[in-house]
Design a protein around this motif. Structure first.
Motif, short mmCIF file in Angstrom:
data_model
loop_
_atom_site.label_atom_id
_atom_site.label_comp_id
_atom_site.label_asym_id
_atom_site.label_seq_id
_atom_site.Cartn_x
_atom_site.Cartn_y
_atom_site.Cartn_z
N LEU A 30 23.06 -56.76 31.51
CA LEU A 30 23.87 -57.57 30.61
C LEU A 30 23.35 -57.43 29.18
O LEU A 30 24.13 -57.26 28.24
CB LEU A 30 23.87 -59.04 31.04
N PHE A 31 22.04 -57.47 29.02
CA PHE A 31 21.42 -57.28 27.71
C PHE A 31 21.81 -55.91 27.14
O PHE A 31 22.20 -55.80 25.97
CB PHE A 31 19.90 -57.44 27.81
N THR A 32 21.74 -54.88 27.96
CA THR A 32 22.10 -53.53 27.53
C THR A 32 23.58 -53.45 27.17
O THR A 32 23.96 -52.84 26.17
CB THR A 32 21.75 -52.51 28.64
N THR A 62 23.24 -61.67 22.56
CA THR A 62 22.22 -60.64 22.83
C THR A 62 20.82 -61.22 22.68
O THR A 62 19.94 -60.94 23.50
CB THR A 62 22.41 -59.43 21.90
N ASP A 63 20.61 -62.03 21.66
CA ASP A 63 19.31 -62.68 21.48
C ASP A 63 18.97 -63.57 22.67
O ASP A 63 17.85 -63.56 23.18
CB ASP A 63 19.28 -63.50 20.19
N ALA A 64 19.97 -64.33 23.13
CA ALA A 64 19.75 -65.19 24.30
C ALA A 64 19.51 -64.36 25.56
O ALA A 64 18.66 -64.70 26.38
CB ALA A 64 20.95 -66.12 24.49
N ALA A 65 20.26 -63.26 25.70
CA ALA A 65 20.09 -62.40 26.87
C ALA A 65 18.69 -61.78 26.89
O ALA A 65 18.10 -61.61 27.96
CB ALA A 65 21.16 -61.30 26.88
N LYS A 66 18.18 -61.46 25.73
CA LYS A 66 16.83 -60.89 25.66
C LYS A 66 15.79 -61.88 26.17
O LYS A 66 14.84 -61.51 26.85
CB LYS A 66 16.50 -60.49 24.22
N GLU A 67 16.00 -63.15 25.88
CA GLU A 67 15.07 -64.19 26.32
C GLU A 67 15.15 -64.44 27.82
O GLU A 67 14.21 -64.98 28.41
CB GLU A 67 15.35 -65.50 25.57
N THR A 68 16.26 -64.08 28.44
CA THR A 68 16.45 -64.35 29.86
C THR A 68 16.45 -63.08 30.71
O THR A 68 16.85 -63.13 31.87
CB THR A 68 17.78 -65.10 30.08
N ILE A 69 15.97 -62.01 30.15
CA ILE A 69 16.06 -60.70 30.81
C ILE A 69 15.36 -60.65 32.17
O ILE A 69 15.76 -59.90 33.05
CB ILE A 69 15.55 -59.59 29.87
N SER A 70 14.36 -61.48 32.37
CA SER A 70 13.62 -61.45 33.64
C SER A 70 14.16 -62.47 34.66
O SER A 70 13.68 -62.53 35.78
CB SER A 70 12.13 -61.71 33.40
N LYS A 71 15.15 -63.25 34.27
CA LYS A 71 15.71 -64.26 35.17
C LYS A 71 16.85 -63.67 35.99
O LYS A 71 17.48 -62.69 35.58
CB LYS A 71 16.23 -65.45 34.36
N ALA A 76 20.55 -66.68 34.00
CA ALA A 76 20.65 -66.16 32.64
C ALA A 76 21.99 -66.51 32.03
O ALA A 76 22.06 -66.88 30.84
CB ALA A 76 20.44 -64.64 32.64
N LEU A 77 23.06 -66.43 32.79
CA LEU A 77 24.40 -66.72 32.25
C LEU A 77 24.54 -68.18 31.83
O LEU A 77 25.21 -68.47 30.85
CB LEU A 77 25.48 -66.37 33.30
N ILE A 78 23.87 -69.06 32.53
CA ILE A 78 23.90 -70.47 32.14
C ILE A 78 23.23 -70.66 30.79
O ILE A 78 23.69 -71.41 29.94
CB ILE A 78 23.23 -71.35 33.23
#
Length: 80
Positions: A30-32, A62-71, A76-78
């Motif tokens: 999703l981040f990618t 994208t900034d938020a997705a980067k923070e949740t990349i390991s979840k 992460a979507l929440i």
């Protein structure tokens, strides 16, 4: 590329192109995808973050997705 392609078309085309090798959708893909969407917007627009365009929403996501990349993706979507 046809520059008459609607902006959301560019978002999905370039986002999908960026995760072309992915077999599943995960937080990292999703981040990618979002990074690919930003790159796509930049090919057809001179918009910059802060111009109050769809690019602002993509950069924030994208900034938020980067923070949740390991979840896990649902978690992460929440957050995003």
């Amino acid at each position: 590329m046809n520059f008459k392609t609607p902006i959301f078309g560019i978002i999905f085309i370039k986002g999908a192109d960026s995760i072309d090798d992915s077999k599943t959708l995960e937080s990292s893909s999703l981040f990618t995808f979002l990074n690919g969407a930003i790159a796509g917007i930049r090919t057809i627009s001179q918009a910059k973050p802060g111009d109050k365009t769809v690019l602002d929403a993509l950069v924030s996501a994208t900034d938020a997705a980067k923070e949740t990349i390991s979840k896990p993706l649902p978690e992460a979507l929440i957050t995003i």
